[in-house]
Enzyme design. Structure first.
Site, mmCIF file in Angstrom:
data_model
loop_
_atom_site.group_PDB
_atom_site.id
_atom_site.type_symbol
_atom_site.label_atom_id
_atom_site.label_comp_id
_atom_site.label_asym_id
_atom_site.label_seq_id
_atom_site.Cartn_x
_atom_site.Cartn_y
_atom_site.Cartn_z
ATOM 1 C CE LYS A 238 12.543 -4.980 -4.695
ATOM 2 N NZ LYS A 238 11.065 -4.978 -4.668
ATOM 3 C CE1 TYR B 173 11.062 -1.225 -0.465
ATOM 4 C CE2 TYR B 173 12.343 -2.867 0.712
ATOM 5 C CZ TYR B 173 11.933 -2.294 -0.477
ATOM 6 O OH TYR B 173 12.392 -2.780 -1.679
ATOM 7 C CG PHE C 182 2.929 -4.688 1.116
ATOM 8 C CD1 PHE C 182 4.243 -4.244 0.997
ATOM 9 C CD2 PHE C 182 1.902 -3.799 0.844
ATOM 10 C CE1 PHE C 182 4.521 -2.943 0.601
ATOM 11 C CE2 PHE C 182 2.177 -2.497 0.439
ATOM 12 C CZ PHE C 182 3.487 -2.073 0.319
ATOM 13 N NE ARG D 27 8.965 3.842 -9.779
ATOM 14 C CZ ARG D 27 8.636 3.151 -8.673
ATOM 15 N NH1 ARG D 27 9.570 2.765 -7.808
ATOM 16 N NH2 ARG D 27 7.397 2.836 -8.428
ATOM 17 N NE ARG E 47 9.453 -4.201 -9.994
ATOM 18 C CZ ARG E 47 9.108 -3.177 -9.223
ATOM 19 N NH1 ARG E 47 8.109 -2.388 -9.568
ATOM 20 N NH2 ARG E 47 9.768 -2.947 -8.109
ATOM 21 C CG ASN F 57 8.942 -6.517 -7.334
ATOM 22 O OD1 ASN F 57 9.961 -6.644 -6.644
ATOM 23 N ND2 ASN F 57 8.046 -5.588 -7.104
ATOM 24 C CG HIS G 220 14.166 -0.240 -4.566
ATOM 25 N ND1 HIS G 220 13.002 0.095 -3.922
ATOM 26 C CD2 HIS G 220 14.968 0.874 -4.526
ATOM 27 C CE1 HIS G 220 13.087 1.356 -3.499
ATOM 28 N NE2 HIS G 220 14.263 1.844 -3.847
ATOM 29 C CD GLU H 35 14.903 4.689 -2.102
ATOM 30 O OE1 GLU H 35 15.368 4.455 -3.237
ATOM 31 O OE2 GLU H 35 13.687 4.579 -1.847
HETATM 32 N N1 UDP Z 1 5.023 -5.371 -2.305
HETATM 33 C C1 UDP Z 1 4.357 -6.513 -1.863
HETATM 34 N N2 UDP Z 1 2.984 -6.507 -1.815
HETATM 35 C C2 UDP Z 1 2.248 -5.419 -2.169
HETATM 36 C C3 UDP Z 1 2.923 -4.256 -2.613
HETATM 37 C C4 UDP Z 1 4.314 -4.271 -2.659
HETATM 38 O O1 UDP Z 1 4.996 -7.498 -1.521
HETATM 39 O O2 UDP Z 1 0.998 -5.479 -2.101
HETATM 40 C C5 UDP Z 1 6.486 -5.373 -2.339
HETATM 41 C C6 UDP Z 1 7.081 -5.439 -3.761
HETATM 42 O O3 UDP Z 1 8.255 -6.234 -3.718
HETATM 43 C C7 UDP Z 1 7.406 -3.975 -4.039
HETATM 44 C C8 UDP Z 1 7.827 -3.485 -2.645
HETATM 45 O O4 UDP Z 1 6.940 -4.155 -1.747
HETATM 46 O O5 UDP Z 1 8.421 -3.824 -5.005
HETATM 47 C C9 UDP Z 1 7.712 -1.991 -2.428
HETATM 48 O O6 UDP Z 1 6.418 -1.577 -2.794
HETATM 49 P P1 UDP Z 1 6.169 -0.250 -3.628
HETATM 50 O O7 UDP Z 1 4.711 0.061 -3.583
HETATM 51 O O8 UDP Z 1 7.123 0.806 -3.190
HETATM 52 O O9 UDP Z 1 6.494 -0.715 -5.133
HETATM 53 P P2 UDP Z 1 7.699 -0.350 -6.124
HETATM 54 O O10 UDP Z 1 8.077 1.085 -5.862
HETATM 55 O O11 UDP Z 1 8.806 -1.324 -5.824
HETATM 56 O O12 UDP Z 1 7.130 -0.553 -7.505
HETATM 57 MG MG MG Z 2 8.563 2.024 -4.050
#
Ligand code: UDP
Ligand code: MG
Length: 153
Positions: A10, A50, A58, A86, A103, A113, A116, A127
């Site tokens: 990112k 997204y 968010f 993951r 992370r 973070n 992705h 994706e």
């Molecule tokens: N994110 C955020 N606030 C939140 C949750 C998520 O800014 O409360 C952002 C964060 O950068 C995250 C992305 O949105 O990586 C996508 O969220 P997801 O729940 O899919 O998390 P991931 O799969 O990236 O762990």
């Molecule tokens: Mg996700």
């Protein structure tokens, strides 16, 4: 063919100049790179990428972050890579992520973070299609594959 996943470094990973350190971890684990694009993800693309988060509080902040500066979008391949990566990424919020994860080693906040990774085979397929045409993914053999995966007999 082994499983594939979409991995994005990112904007914070690019601006902080730690993309190489993240890629090193992928190589060290034995993953195979099959596609890469360095691009500025637009607001429109970020909203589409997204779409599962539409309606969440968010979303706007996330879209603003992802579209703020370029990202490195990649496809990597290995058996079980979706779940393995993951685990390598760690929990969504850097402040909760275990030390030793990407992370957990590089971040401590709740949005910036660095990476992705697709969360299921269905998400990975969607994706990957979103960013790459089939002929932009390269088929080749890693000459050291045998030494990484061994044989299962
Ligand atoms: N994110 C955020 N606030 C939140 C949750 C998520 O800014 O409360 C952002 C964060 O950068 C995250 C992305 O949105 O990586 C996508 O969220 P997801 O729940 O899919 O998390 P991931 O799969 O990236 O762990
Ligand atoms: Mg996700």
């Amino acid at each position: 063919m082994a499983e594939r996943t979409l991995i994005i470094i990112k904007p914070d990973g690019i601006q902080r100049q730690v993309a190489g350190q993240i890629i090193s971890r992928l190589e060290r684990r034995g993953f195979k790179l099959v596609g890469a694009k360095f691009l500025h993800i637009t607001v429109e693309l970020a909203n589409e990428l997204y779409s599962v988060h539409h309606g969440k509080p968010f979303l706007n902040g996330l879209v603003k972050f992802i579209s703020s500066s370029p990202s490195l979008v990649m496809v990597w391949e290995a058996d079980g890579i979706i779940e393995i990566f993951r685990k390598m990424m760690g929990a969504t919020f850097g402040c909760n992520a275990e030390t030793g994860t990407i992370r957990g080693d590089f971040s401590c906040g709740k949005r910036f973070n660095l990476v992705h990774g697709s969360d299921s085979p269905e998400s990975a397929a969607r994706e990957i299609r979103f960013f790459f045409k089939p002929d932009e993914l390269v088929n080749y053999d890693l000459t050291n594959a045998h030494w990484i995966c061994g044989v299962n007999d």
